[in-house]
Design a protein around this motif. Structure first.
Motif, PDB file in Angstrom:
ATOM      1  N   ALA A 111       0.498   4.105  -2.630  1.00 46.47           N
ATOM      2  CA  ALA A 111       0.210   5.652  -2.306  1.00 46.47           C
ATOM      3  C   ALA A 111       1.187   6.401  -3.188  1.00 46.47           C
ATOM      4  N   ASN A 171     -10.808   6.970   0.948  1.00 46.21           N
ATOM      5  CA  ASN A 171     -11.186   7.653  -0.131  1.00 46.21           C
ATOM      6  C   ASN A 171     -12.499   8.146  -0.064  1.00 46.21           C
ATOM      7  N   GLY A 174       0.618   0.726   4.969  1.00 44.22           N
ATOM      8  CA  GLY A 174       0.384   0.107   3.657  1.00 44.22           C
ATOM      9  C   GLY A 174       0.577  -1.468   3.710  1.00 44.22           C
ATOM     10  N   TYR A 207      -4.359   3.716   7.706  1.00 43.84           N
ATOM     11  CA  TYR A 207      -5.498   2.750   6.938  1.00 43.84           C
ATOM     12  C   TYR A 207      -5.631   3.743   5.369  1.00 43.84           C
ATOM     13  N   TYR A 208      -6.124   3.113   4.468  1.00 43.85           N
ATOM     14  CA  TYR A 208      -6.437   3.842   3.069  1.00 43.85           C
ATOM     15  C   TYR A 208      -7.907   4.212   3.101  1.00 43.85           C
ATOM     16  N   GLN A 216      -1.145  10.253   0.693  1.00 43.42           N
ATOM     17  CA  GLN A 216      -1.139   9.891  -0.877  1.00 43.42           C
ATOM     18  C   GLN A 216      -0.733  10.808  -1.591  1.00 43.42           C
ATOM     19  N   ASP A 247     -13.237   3.357   3.596  1.00 44.38           N
ATOM     20  CA  ASP A 247     -11.656   3.344   4.014  1.00 44.38           C
ATOM     21  C   ASP A 247     -11.734   1.633   4.300  1.00 44.38           C
ATOM     22  N   GLY A 295       0.702  -1.258  -0.001  1.00 46.13           N
ATOM     23  CA  GLY A 295       0.184  -0.060  -0.017  1.00 46.13           C
ATOM     24  C   GLY A 295       0.914   1.259   0.104  1.00 46.13           C
TER      25      GLY A 295
END
Length: 394
Positions: free
Chosen positions: A14, A334, A304, A331-332, A372, A338, A10
């Motif tokens: 990113a 958008n 990631g 954590y990711y 990101q 998430d 991840g």
């Protein structure tokens, strides 16, 4: 107190790098099909391809489908095995184009990966490999175990070699200095209930445990302020590309799985060829990790890393260690949501002591979305700079 940063795929994502296994398989197919050329042959351990000038035959017939790369993307959306790998021609709408490309899959394992590679599903090559190991193990006297095992390992070797080529050609185009702050910032002690202090401290040492094969994270170390003061080191635990002294480690690493004991009892050689634990003996990286976690109390930072089962043995060692006092997740996220809950579910698989799990994993309000890099914006800025350079002064 120390900090242990788990850097996974991840982190590369990113930075706008196409490093998912789906990206790799797409890149591999594009390379193979483009290399086959007009009427020539491409072949390796995984497949053979004969291509007949795709562009001249379909150019102008189908909107947005003019190159071999376009064809691969089309098949990615519509299923490789149905759209491309049947050697009966390529079905595009109601028209079948043949014999445009002829493909012979030499590896059953590779065929399985292609069948699962599509826009709605992420392929996990290491997990799929382990599933095939267990399938072969259960054949017993009903099949030719040595032959199937040899074919599977040969396929895995071919995939690893292709992955090396693919990753070697990727470039990281930018940096986000928020990552630098993560690597060199303080540890907030009062976030962790297993500690009773109510202040922040600079880590005695920070170890970046890099699970990636790329050197993306290394680009940040030279930017750290007072690098000697913060004492940040990198352990490329899975090796690096094109480094004989630290070879690439790729395979499965769950010795806790119930079926693993059955593999140990198997008399046929070859079941452990791509089990990570045996590759760790080839360098001092794993022992250096043990020295680090034994030396001081530490906080884990997940940056990631998916925390999946392919690294279960190592993650269990880290998370349940007595010196591990907290796990902070980046954590990711958008606009759609998430993956915080998903990460906590994966992390829980590495704990036998669920009370320790709940005490060590920081709640979501104390965790942070991962920084990101806007690659398109970065590329746009570079184009503007290039255009400015071309303007002659008046």
């Amino acid at each position: 107190m120390n900090r242990l940063v788990l850097v996974g795929n991840g982190f590369d994502l990113a930075h706008g790098m196409p490093t998912r296994y789906n990206d790799f398989l797409l890149g591999y197919l594009k390379r193979a099909f483009n290399s086959s050329g007009q009427g020539s042959l491409y072949q390796d351990r995984l497949m053979m391809v004969t291509s007949h000038d795709f562009q001249s035959q379909v150019s102008g017939l189908f909107e947005g489908l003019n190159t071999t790369d376009d064809l691969i993307e089309h098949c990615y959306k519509n299923g490789f095995l149905n759209a491309l790998m049947n050697n009966k021609g390529i079905q595009i709408g109601s028209i079948t184009i043949k014999p445009l490309i002829q493909v012979y899959i030499r590896s059953d394992f590779f065929r399985i990966l292609l069948s699962k590679c599509n826009v709605n599903n992420w392929v996990e090559i290491e997990n799929e490999y382990y599933l095939q190991l267990k399938r072969i193990l259960k054949l017993g006297n009903k099949g030719n175990v040595p032959k199937e095992l040899e074919e599977l390992n040969t396929s895995m070797h071919g995939i690893i070699e292709a992955l090396k080529v693919y990753l070697s050609e990727l470039d990281c185009v930018g940096k986000n200095m928020d990552f630098t702050k993560i690597f060199e910032g303080d540890i907030v002690l009062d976030e962790m209930p297993l500690l009773k202090q109510e202040f922040s401290i600079l880590p005695k040492e920070t170890l970046i445990l890099n699970f990636n094969y790329t050197s993306t994270v290394e680009r940040y170390i030279s930017d750290l302020k007072n690098v000697e003061l913060v004492k940040v080191k990198i352990n490329n635990i899975h090796g690096t590309l094109n480094d004989i002294g630290n070879p690439m480690i790729f395979g499965f690493g769950d010795e806790i799985d119930e079926d693993y004991q059955l593999l140990e009892k198997a008399k046929t050689k070859g079941f452990f060829k791509y089990i990570k634990s045996f590759w760790y003996f080839r360098t001092e990286n794993y022992h250096n990790l043990i020295r680090f976690i034994e030396s001081e109390e530490f906080q884990v930072v997940v940056l990631g890393h998916s925390c999946g089962l392919s690294d279960r043995t190592m993650l269990n060692l880290i998370f349940e260690h007595k010196n591990c006092k907290g796990i902070k997740i980046y954590y990711y996220a958008n606009e759609q949501g998430d993956n915080f809950n998903e990460l906590t579910e994966e992390i829980s698989r590495h704990f036998s002591n669920k009370a320790a799990l709940r005490a060590k994993v920081l709640p979501k309000p104390l965790c942070v979305p991962m920084p990101q890099i806007n690659v398109k914006q970065l590329e746009g800025a570079n184009i503007e700079l290039e255009a400015a350079d071309e303007i002659e002064p008046s």
